[in-house]
Write a protein that holds these residues in place. Structure first.
Motif, mmCIF file in Angstrom:
data_model
loop_
_atom_site.group_PDB
_atom_site.id
_atom_site.type_symbol
_atom_site.label_atom_id
_atom_site.label_comp_id
_atom_site.label_asym_id
_atom_site.label_seq_id
_atom_site.Cartn_x
_atom_site.Cartn_y
_atom_site.Cartn_z
ATOM 1 N N GLY A 104 0.772 -1.230 0.000
ATOM 2 C CA GLY A 104 0.000 0.000 0.000
ATOM 3 C C GLY A 104 0.801 1.277 0.000
ATOM 4 O O GLY A 104 0.252 2.361 0.256
ATOM 5 N N TYR A 105 2.090 1.212 -0.308
ATOM 6 C CA TYR A 105 2.903 2.428 -0.375
ATOM 7 C C TYR A 105 2.457 3.278 -1.557
ATOM 8 O O TYR A 105 2.156 2.748 -2.638
ATOM 9 N N ASN A 106 2.409 4.600 -1.350
ATOM 10 C CA ASN A 106 2.104 5.487 -2.463
ATOM 11 C C ASN A 106 3.383 5.824 -3.227
ATOM 12 O O ASN A 106 4.484 5.442 -2.826
ATOM 13 N N ASP A 107 3.238 6.567 -4.326
ATOM 14 C CA ASP A 107 4.393 6.827 -5.187
ATOM 15 C C ASP A 107 5.511 7.575 -4.466
ATOM 16 O O ASP A 107 6.697 7.289 -4.665
ATOM 17 N N LEU A 108 5.140 8.556 -3.625
ATOM 18 C CA LEU A 108 6.163 9.344 -2.944
ATOM 19 C C LEU A 108 6.916 8.495 -1.923
ATOM 20 O O LEU A 108 8.134 8.625 -1.767
ATOM 21 N N GLU A 109 6.201 7.619 -1.242
ATOM 22 C CA GLU A 109 6.861 6.725 -0.285
ATOM 23 C C GLU A 109 7.803 5.752 -0.997
ATOM 24 O O GLU A 109 8.892 5.452 -0.501
ATOM 25 N N ILE A 110 7.405 5.283 -2.166
ATOM 26 C CA ILE A 110 8.273 4.400 -2.949
ATOM 27 C C ILE A 110 9.500 5.160 -3.435
ATOM 28 O O ILE A 110 10.617 4.632 -3.446
ATOM 29 N N LEU A 111 9.321 6.425 -3.817
ATOM 30 C CA LEU A 111 10.450 7.251 -4.235
ATOM 31 C C LEU A 111 11.472 7.370 -3.114
ATOM 32 O O LEU A 111 12.687 7.231 -3.344
ATOM 33 N N VAL A 112 11.010 7.634 -1.890
ATOM 34 C CA VAL A 112 11.930 7.764 -0.762
ATOM 35 C C VAL A 112 12.669 6.455 -0.517
ATOM 36 O O VAL A 112 13.871 6.444 -0.223
ATOM 37 N N GLU A 113 11.972 5.326 -0.661
ATOM 38 C CA GLU A 113 12.641 4.023 -0.510
ATOM 39 C C GLU A 113 13.720 3.849 -1.589
ATOM 40 O O GLU A 113 14.810 3.359 -1.314
ATOM 41 N N CYS A 114 13.415 4.240 -2.818
ATOM 42 C CA CYS A 114 14.392 4.121 -3.906
ATOM 43 C C CYS A 114 15.615 4.993 -3.638
ATOM 44 O O CYS A 114 16.750 4.589 -3.917
ATOM 45 N N LEU A 115 15.393 6.188 -3.098
ATOM 46 C CA LEU A 115 16.520 7.047 -2.729
ATOM 47 C C LEU A 115 17.356 6.408 -1.627
ATOM 48 O O LEU A 115 18.583 6.533 -1.601
ATOM 49 N N THR A 116 16.683 5.710 -0.717
ATOM 50 C CA THR A 116 17.395 5.024 0.355
ATOM 51 C C THR A 116 18.325 3.959 -0.204
ATOM 52 O O THR A 116 19.492 3.846 0.191
ATOM 53 N N TYR A 117 17.817 3.164 -1.145
ATOM 54 C CA TYR A 117 18.666 2.125 -1.747
ATOM 55 C C TYR A 117 19.806 2.754 -2.554
ATOM 56 O O TYR A 117 20.901 2.185 -2.637
ATOM 57 N N ALA A 118 19.545 3.909 -3.150
ATOM 58 C CA ALA A 118 20.600 4.586 -3.908
ATOM 59 C C ALA A 118 21.720 5.053 -2.987
ATOM 60 O O ALA A 118 22.907 4.885 -3.286
ATOM 61 N N THR A 119 21.358 5.651 -1.833
ATOM 62 C CA THR A 119 22.380 6.163 -0.922
ATOM 63 C C THR A 119 23.109 5.037 -0.201
ATOM 64 O O THR A 119 24.330 5.067 -0.038
ATOM 65 N N ALA A 120 22.369 4.029 0.233
ATOM 66 C CA ALA A 120 22.956 2.996 1.089
ATOM 67 C C ALA A 120 23.532 1.824 0.320
ATOM 68 O O ALA A 120 24.262 1.016 0.894
ATOM 69 N N GLY A 121 23.241 1.717 -0.970
ATOM 70 C CA GLY A 121 23.697 0.566 -1.718
ATOM 71 C C GLY A 121 24.534 0.888 -2.923
ATOM 72 O O GLY A 121 25.687 0.458 -3.042
ATOM 73 N N MET A 122 23.996 1.686 -3.813
ATOM 74 C CA MET A 122 24.674 1.906 -5.087
ATOM 75 C C MET A 122 25.999 2.633 -4.919
ATOM 76 O O MET A 122 27.039 2.193 -5.414
ATOM 77 N N VAL A 123 25.990 3.761 -4.217
ATOM 78 C CA VAL A 123 27.215 4.563 -4.146
ATOM 79 C C VAL A 123 28.280 3.897 -3.282
ATOM 80 O O VAL A 123 29.482 4.079 -3.517
#
Length: 415
Positions: free
Chosen positions: A218-237
């Motif tokens: 039930g996450y909305n688009d903005l909540e999913i965006l924040v999760e994606c940013l989290t994976y970008a900061t904590a994983g990709m870089v």
């Protein structure tokens, strides 16, 4: 807990590429102002594993965050346990091997092909493309309307002008992106080009990835965006920087490079974990005492009161000879560790917030490094090393590597 001395380091490996001077000589537990600094392995481990009395140290008053369902990095307690349990299946060794290994191999071959065709590359850019594309597949960011997601994420997370109000760390970067106008514009672009198309595609046809899971919860688009940013900061870089520093060590140490290439997967992973122990990308974690905490170090008892903030110094904890043995600031292939101390020490964290993508990061790094280091490469100039105060991590840029071409055979002088 006392580590056995390192029995034998087969090579005389140099110390850290990203050394901070004599940081490892600072007091193991110290109160500076109203913040407790924890630098010993034992103290850091105790706090990270104390989920009853300790909470995530990152907080934000940003209305954009506080009115949303909190991202996994902001969660604690039962909410966090449920979310971590639900997403763990996307990062297991079996899932990585069965679902993602062929993609990682194919991507590696494509990137190596580009390097070979050009005769060289900037490794910092190459490793960013690898880490972003692999993590995007696991998260579900695979339907971008334009190429170049690695560049968009790099811009989003690398702007030194972002003001995080004095906070530090990965979460501070996320807070800054969500606060500043420039960050909001870049975040909007990331959403429109990368996140929204992925969400729309998964609403039509669910996949086995993180975004599909979040939609189902039930996450909305903005909540999913924040999760994606989290994976970008904590994983990709973080994976990007690790690949660069590992390459730096292995290219400058031919014996260790040869040993790495000749080893089986378990031994290669052990060596990569030792490099990560020595060169942890995320050097600092913040925590807050929910209740009173007692820490004992060297016979001295430290009483940390409820509400106090704590800085956990991962770099120094990883160089604690009481845990990792003699020569803690050297790279040692044969390091002997006591029971309970993992080869990477605290580089992936510990306890409830331990990095869920730890195996994925090492696996993709190993696949790429095996292929990369099998080439006749040399470092073309010194890589540019800086320290990002907001991320509390090192950054390696302008890491130029070149192929060594076989020397042309000299023609005989007939004159």
């Amino acid at each position: 807990m006392t580590a056995e001395p390192v029995a034998h380091c087969p090579f005389h490996a140099p110390e850290r590429k990203t050394g901070f001077g004599h940081d490892h000589l600072a007091p193991e537990i110290e109160l500076q102002g109203d913040v407790w600094h924890l630098r010993s392995y034992a103290a850091v481990k105790q706090v990270l594993r104390d989920s009853e009395r300790v909470r995530q140290g990152a907080t934000t008053d940003n209305v954009l965050v506080t009115r949303l369902r909190p991202a996994v990095i902001f969660q604690d307690g039962e909410e966090h346990r449920e979310q971590r349990t639900a997403i763990a299946r996307f990062f297991t060794p079996k899932t990585v091997q069965d679902a993602h290994h062929p993609f990682i191999e194919a991507l590696t071959e494509r990137l190596i092909g580009q390097l070979e065709q050009a005769g060289g590359a900037d490794l910092s850019a190459l490793s960013m493309q690898l880490s972003v594309d692999v993590a995007a597949r696991v998260v579900g960011l695979t339907n971008s309307s334009k190429p170049g997601m690695d560049r968009r994420i790099d811009e989003l997370l690398s702007d030194g002008e972002i003001n995080t109000g004095g906070s530090t760390g990965m979460v501070a970067r996320l807070q800054g992106v969500l606060t500043q106008s420039k960050g909001l514009l870049r975040m909007s672009k990331f959403y429109r080009v990368d996140v929204r198309p992925a969400i729309q595609a998964r609403r039509r046809k669910p996949q086995e990835d993180v975004i599909t899971h979040l939609i189902g919860k039930g996450y909305n688009d903005l909540e999913i965006l924040v999760e994606c940013l989290t994976y970008a900061t904590a994983g990709m870089v973080t994976t990007r920087e690790f690949i660069s520093v590992a390459t730096w060590h292995l290219l400058e140490n031919p014996e260790i490079r040869e040993a790495y290439l000749a080893s089986d997967r378990n031994e290669r992973h052990r060596l990569l974990h030792e490099i990560l122990r020595l060169e942890p990308v995320a050097s600092t974690l913040w925590r807050r005492a929910e209740h009173d905490i007692t820490l004992e170090q060297g016979g001295v008892v430290h009483a940390i009161p409820a509400g106090a903030r704590m800085i956990l110094d991962i770099r120094t904890a990883n160089a604690d000879s009481a845990a990792v043995g003699a020569e803690p600031l050297s790279l040692c292939l044969g390091r002997s560790l006591p029971s309970g101390v993992q080869a990477q020490a605290m580089s992936f964290g510990d306890g409830a917030h331990r990095c869920p993508g730890a195996f994925l990061a090492i696996h993709e790094s190993d696949v790429f490094l095996q292929r990369l280091l099998s080439l006749p490469l040399r470092i073309a100039g010194s890589p540019q090393l800086t320290f990002n105060e907001m991320l509390m991590s090192y950054e390696i840029r302008e890491f130029k590597i070149k192929l060594e071409r076989p020397a042309e055979r000299e023609l005989p002088n007939v004159f």
